[in-house]
Write a protein that holds these residues in place. Structure first.
Motif, short mmCIF file in Angstrom:
data_model
loop_
_atom_site.label_atom_id
_atom_site.label_comp_id
_atom_site.label_asym_id
_atom_site.label_seq_id
_atom_site.Cartn_x
_atom_site.Cartn_y
_atom_site.Cartn_z
N TRP A 12 0.82 -1.21 0.00
CA TRP A 12 0.00 0.00 0.00
C TRP A 12 0.85 1.26 0.00
CZ3 TRP A 12 -4.72 1.24 -1.26
CH2 TRP A 12 -5.68 0.22 -1.32
N VAL A 13 1.92 1.25 0.79
CA VAL A 13 2.81 2.41 0.81
C VAL A 13 3.42 2.63 -0.58
CG1 VAL A 13 4.99 3.32 1.72
CG2 VAL A 13 3.35 2.23 3.26
N ALA A 14 3.87 1.54 -1.20
CA ALA A 14 4.47 1.64 -2.53
C ALA A 14 3.44 2.06 -3.57
CB ALA A 14 5.09 0.29 -2.92
N ALA A 15 2.20 1.55 -3.46
CA ALA A 15 1.15 1.90 -4.41
C ALA A 15 0.79 3.38 -4.29
CB ALA A 15 -0.09 1.05 -4.16
N ILE A 16 0.70 3.88 -3.07
CA ILE A 16 0.42 5.30 -2.87
C ILE A 16 1.56 6.14 -3.44
CG2 ILE A 16 0.16 7.11 -1.12
CD1 ILE A 16 -1.30 5.00 0.61
N GLY A 17 2.80 5.67 -3.24
CA GLY A 17 3.94 6.36 -3.82
C GLY A 17 3.88 6.38 -5.33
N ALA A 18 3.48 5.24 -5.92
CA ALA A 18 3.35 5.17 -7.38
C ALA A 18 2.25 6.11 -7.86
CB ALA A 18 3.04 3.73 -7.80
N GLY A 19 1.16 6.17 -7.11
CA GLY A 19 0.07 7.07 -7.47
C GLY A 19 0.50 8.52 -7.42
N ILE A 20 1.25 8.88 -6.39
CA ILE A 20 1.76 10.26 -6.28
C ILE A 20 2.70 10.56 -7.45
CG2 ILE A 20 3.21 11.81 -4.90
CD1 ILE A 20 2.07 10.43 -2.41
N TYR A 69 -6.25 23.39 -20.54
CA TYR A 69 -5.00 22.70 -20.84
C TYR A 69 -3.83 23.50 -20.27
CZ TYR A 69 -1.22 20.70 -23.63
OH TYR A 69 -0.06 20.10 -24.03
N PRO A 70 -2.85 22.82 -19.63
CA PRO A 70 -2.65 21.37 -19.54
C PRO A 70 -3.10 20.75 -18.23
CG PRO A 70 -0.62 22.46 -18.95
CD PRO A 70 -1.64 23.55 -19.19
N PHE A 71 -3.74 21.54 -17.34
CA PHE A 71 -3.98 21.04 -15.99
C PHE A 71 -5.29 20.26 -15.83
CE2 PHE A 71 -1.15 24.77 -15.26
CZ PHE A 71 -0.04 24.03 -14.87
N GLY A 72 -6.12 20.24 -16.87
CA GLY A 72 -7.32 19.43 -16.80
C GLY A 72 -6.98 17.96 -16.66
N TRP A 73 -5.98 17.53 -17.41
CA TRP A 73 -5.52 16.13 -17.32
C TRP A 73 -4.98 15.84 -15.93
CZ3 TRP A 73 -0.01 14.43 -18.55
CH2 TRP A 73 0.13 13.04 -18.40
N SER A 74 -4.30 16.78 -15.32
CA SER A 74 -3.76 16.59 -13.98
C SER A 74 -4.88 16.38 -12.97
CB SER A 74 -2.91 17.80 -13.57
OG SER A 74 -1.84 18.01 -14.47
N VAL A 75 -5.96 17.15 -13.10
CA VAL A 75 -7.10 16.98 -12.19
C VAL A 75 -7.72 15.60 -12.38
CG1 VAL A 75 -9.41 17.81 -11.60
CG2 VAL A 75 -7.58 19.45 -12.07
N LEU A 76 -7.88 15.19 -13.64
CA LEU A 76 -8.41 13.85 -13.91
C LEU A 76 -7.51 12.78 -13.33
CD1 LEU A 76 -10.51 12.04 -15.32
CD2 LEU A 76 -9.05 12.12 -17.36
N THR A 77 -6.20 12.97 -13.43
CA THR A 77 -5.24 12.00 -12.89
C THR A 77 -5.38 11.89 -11.38
OG1 THR A 77 -3.67 12.42 -14.68
CG2 THR A 77 -2.81 11.42 -12.67
N ILE A 78 -5.53 13.01 -10.71
CA ILE A 78 -5.72 13.00 -9.25
C ILE A 78 -6.96 12.21 -8.88
CG2 ILE A 78 -6.24 14.44 -7.24
CD1 ILE A 78 -4.53 16.64 -8.56
N ILE A 79 -8.06 12.47 -9.59
CA ILE A 79 -9.32 11.77 -9.32
C ILE A 79 -9.17 10.27 -9.61
CG2 ILE A 79 -11.72 11.51 -10.10
CD1 ILE A 79 -11.73 14.53 -10.61
N SER A 80 -8.51 9.94 -10.71
CA SER A 80 -8.35 8.53 -11.08
C SER A 80 -7.49 7.79 -10.07
CB SER A 80 -7.73 8.42 -12.48
OG SER A 80 -8.61 8.94 -13.46
N VAL A 81 -6.38 8.40 -9.65
CA VAL A 81 -5.48 7.75 -8.70
C VAL A 81 -6.20 7.52 -7.37
CG1 VAL A 81 -3.44 8.10 -7.27
CG2 VAL A 81 -3.32 8.51 -9.73
#
Length: 304
Positions: A12-20, A69-81
């Motif tokens: 879990w720690v590694a997965a959270i790190g990967a998500g970040i 653009y380009p931060f819309g993708w970043s918001v989606l990435t945060i939500i997805s992670v």
């Protein structure tokens, strides 16, 4: 047991790190092509842009408020992670295996929205309220080419007296969509998707095997446990549907992933030197491998 618990915590720690790491990368790299090309225009009112059913606009409308653009993708990435981490916790899979798999990297890189479909599947499978499970059904049908078969076969395991509750939200949603978007929206959507959907390298695997994979359609009926039938249904769909992108393999990995699944998710790269991106046409090895594993386990499992 203690060793397993420690391994699980480290995962879990590694997965959270990967998500970040994925989130940070989205602020510095140029990605999210599918988000900007298809889903953002769809959420903003271009119904022919996203190739998803028109009622999906009600679920995707928050996207229209994302930053430019380009931060819309970043918001989606945060939500997805965050969303996929929460879903992995519910399904009790190894989150590290999930987050380092190739389909997950593709999901994030392209700016896909399968976290919404995955949320619907998890709600349908785990919720105790049948009306809420119906909401999960219609959420999962945001991409019906991925989920229609496994969901319909899963409904066969439900008690007939529960079906009116399960189908109420989907029925109301479809009824309202016909009123708001017009009685022909379904035909318009099918015609647009079948004629204008561009050929995508990520769909090469399904395009090569679906004519053979369609003969696997009855296999989910061999499984009487709800999670197993849904998972096998998703695996069969990946092999039997011509519009199943490799990035959407996250849907079945969310319910069944092992260390060797991660390796199989990258095995197509062995042919990259010869075929370049077209080597992804071998990615079907992943769903087939997991399907064989599940069938093998069922055969070995003693009957009660």
């Amino acid at each position: 047991m203690n060793h397993f618990s420690r391994f699980e915590k480290l995962s879990w720690v590694a997965a959270i790190g990967a998500g970040i790491g994925l989130i940070m990368a989205s602020f510095y790299l140029y990605g999210g092509d599918d988000f900007y090309r298809y889903y953002l225009p769809f959420a903003q009112g271009c119904f022919d842009c996203g190739y998803v059913p028109y009622f999906a606009k009600w679920f995707l409308f928050p996207i229209s408020f994302f930053p430019e653009y380009p931060f819309g993708w970043s918001v989606l990435t945060i939500i997805s992670v965050i969303g996929f981490l929460a879903l992995a916790y519910i399904t009790r899979i190894n989150p590290l295996y999930f987050f380092i798999s190739f389909p997950m990297l593709g999901q994030i890189w392209l700016g896909q929205i399968d976290v919404l479909i995955a949320t619907g599947l998890v709600i349908f499978l785990f919720s105790k309220n049948d009306y809420v499970r119906g909401l999960g059904l219609i959420l999962a049908l945001t991409k019906p080419q991925l989920t229609f078969l496994p969901l319909m076969l899963s409904l066969l395991l439900e008690s007939p007296r529960l079906l009116p509750k399960l189908l109420l939200v989907p029925a109301v949603t479809i009824f309202l969509s016909l009123i708001i978007f017009g009685s022909t929206w379904f035909v318009d959507w099918i015609e647009n998707a079948s004629t204008n959907l561009p050929v995508h390298v990520w769909r090469l695997a399904s395009l090569d095997v679906w004519k053979f994979g369609i003969f696997l359609a009855p296999l989910p009926l061999l499984f009487k446990e709800k999670r197993e039938r849904l998972t096998v249904g998703l695996l069969v769909s990946a092999l039997a549907t011509p519009f199943y992108g490799v990035y959407s393999y996250v849907l079945f990995l969310l319910f069944d992933i092992k260390w060797w699944s991660v390796l199989l998710s990258y095995i197509w790269m062995l042919a990259f030197v010869i075929w370049q991106e077209s080597a992804m046409r071998l990615a079907w090895i992943l769903p087939l491998g997991i399907l064989i594993s599940m069938l093998s386990s069922k055969i070995k499992k003693p009957s009660v």
